[in-house]
Design an enzyme around this catalytic site. Structure first.
Site, mmCIF file in Angstrom:
data_model
loop_
_atom_site.group_PDB
_atom_site.id
_atom_site.type_symbol
_atom_site.label_atom_id
_atom_site.label_comp_id
_atom_site.label_asym_id
_atom_site.label_seq_id
_atom_site.Cartn_x
_atom_site.Cartn_y
_atom_site.Cartn_z
ATOM 1 N N LYS A 12 38.421 31.818 45.234
ATOM 2 C CA LYS A 12 38.042 31.816 43.810
ATOM 3 C C LYS A 12 37.116 30.628 43.517
ATOM 4 O O LYS A 12 36.354 30.231 44.389
ATOM 5 C CB LYS A 12 39.300 31.825 42.935
ATOM 6 N N HIS A 99 37.399 42.436 41.489
ATOM 7 C CA HIS A 99 38.616 41.648 41.272
ATOM 8 C C HIS A 99 38.950 41.660 39.782
ATOM 9 O O HIS A 99 38.060 41.655 38.933
ATOM 10 C CB HIS A 99 38.399 40.215 41.771
ATOM 11 N N GLU A 101 39.839 39.443 37.855
ATOM 12 C CA GLU A 101 39.237 38.342 37.084
ATOM 13 C C GLU A 101 37.776 38.645 36.756
ATOM 14 O O GLU A 101 37.284 38.263 35.692
ATOM 15 C CB GLU A 101 39.388 37.023 37.863
ATOM 16 N N GLU A 173 46.195 44.895 43.698
ATOM 17 C CA GLU A 173 46.645 43.639 43.100
ATOM 18 C C GLU A 173 47.106 43.892 41.669
ATOM 19 O O GLU A 173 46.274 43.912 40.747
ATOM 20 C CB GLU A 173 45.499 42.628 43.071
ATOM 21 N N GLY A 179 48.648 35.070 40.622
ATOM 22 C CA GLY A 179 48.754 33.669 40.218
ATOM 23 C C GLY A 179 49.962 33.376 39.349
ATOM 24 O O GLY A 179 50.060 32.307 38.759
ATOM 25 N N SER A 219 50.348 36.714 44.337
ATOM 26 C CA SER A 219 51.390 35.735 44.676
ATOM 27 C C SER A 219 51.991 35.955 46.058
ATOM 28 O O SER A 219 53.194 35.743 46.252
ATOM 29 C CB SER A 219 52.484 35.712 43.599
HETATM 30 P P1 PGA Z 1 47.228 34.849 44.096
HETATM 31 O O1 PGA Z 1 45.792 35.555 43.912
HETATM 32 O O2 PGA Z 1 47.599 34.971 45.544
HETATM 33 O O3 PGA Z 1 46.994 33.406 43.666
HETATM 34 O O4 PGA Z 1 48.179 35.552 43.198
HETATM 35 C C1 PGA Z 1 45.493 36.744 44.583
HETATM 36 C C2 PGA Z 1 44.135 37.231 44.166
HETATM 37 O O5 PGA Z 1 43.791 37.103 42.978
HETATM 38 O O6 PGA Z 1 43.357 37.758 44.986
#
Ligand code: PGA
Length: 257
Positions: A12, A99, A101, A173, A179, A219
């Protein structure tokens, strides 16, 4: 069918170029080339791609370079954008697309995900397509979540030929797990990954669907990776927070060996 596992670190917006060089060196120093049945990918920021690519040096290491995003046009007046050709020129073999995000903060849509997937394939870069439902959708029940995610899959594969589809990687995901420290249970993740494969089989047939690698992300940590690894439709992980240091990341890689 036995698929080769894949574990990708999504760094990220973390690590300066110097820090990225140090982390990739640390990972390489502790990597064993007997991790033969797992493919490992590091996805630093655009800024650090070239530096990390130099550290990885494919003659010495099996670890692959990946990007976190791409723009679908090849060149031209698109200020701030990076094309698949540019990614290829620094040695990228993989690129994360869609993703959550990017969807949430940067206006990524199913349509733009599909354009990016097709642009990457023309440059022989393997897309890692991220899909996943938010908490509100999950709270509507499992069927609602599955319908949402499988619709994302259909959109992302639009106009992708069957000769290319088998090499694509999917990362399931659930947004509520990213996160947050809350993972999906292995059973929930397996069920969704099975449904994703089923949708790909509906489009391309079983043989192609059996080739597609499906990762779980959200996570994932050394402490829980071993629960996901034995699931028949989970072929690896997309790792955020736990990919920012060498030891936890490599412990997850080991869980998929
Ligand atoms: P994370 O992120 O392992 O911190 O939950 C995974 C991702 O967003 O690809």
């Amino acid at each position: 069918m036995k698929r080769r596992s894949l574990v990708a670190g999504n760094w990220k917006m973390n690590k300066t170029t110097v820090e990225a060089a140090m982390l990739s060196q640390d990972i390489c120093n502790h990597y064993y080339n007997d991790y033969d049945n797992v493919e490992t990918v590091l996805c630093p920021s655009f800024m650090a791609l070239k530096t990390v690519g130099t550290v990885l040096d494919y003659d010495k290491s099996d670890i692959m370079l990946g990007a976190q995003d791409v723009y679908w046009q090849d060149n031209g007046a698109f200020t701030g954008a990076i094309s698949a050709t540019m990614l290829k020129s620094v040695g990228c073999k993989y690129c994360i697309v869609g993703h959550s995000e990017r969807r949430q903060y940067f206006g990524e849509t199913d349509e733009s995900v599909n354009l990016k997937v097709r642009a990457l394939l023309t440059q022989d870069i393997t897309p890692i397509i991220c899909v996943g439902e938010n908490l509100a959708k999950r709270d509507e029940g499992e069927k609602a979540a599955i319908d949402f995610v499988t619709a994302q899959i259909s959109a992302a594969f639009g106009e992708v030929g069957s000769d290319e589809a088998g090499r694509i990687v999917i990362a399931y995901e659930p947004i509520w797990a990213i996160g947050t420290g809350h993972t999906a249970t292995p059973e929930t993740a397996q069920e969704m990954c099975f449904r994703i494969r089923e949708r790909i089989a509906e489009i391309y047939g079983l043989e192609t669907a059996e080739k597609v690698r499906i990762l779980y992300g959200g996570s994932m940590k050394p402490e829980n990776a071993a629960m996901f690894a034995p699931q028949p439709d989970i072929d690896g992980g997309l790792i955020g927070g736990a990919a920012l240091e060498a030891k936890p990341f490599l412990d997850i890689v080991k869980a998929f060996v």
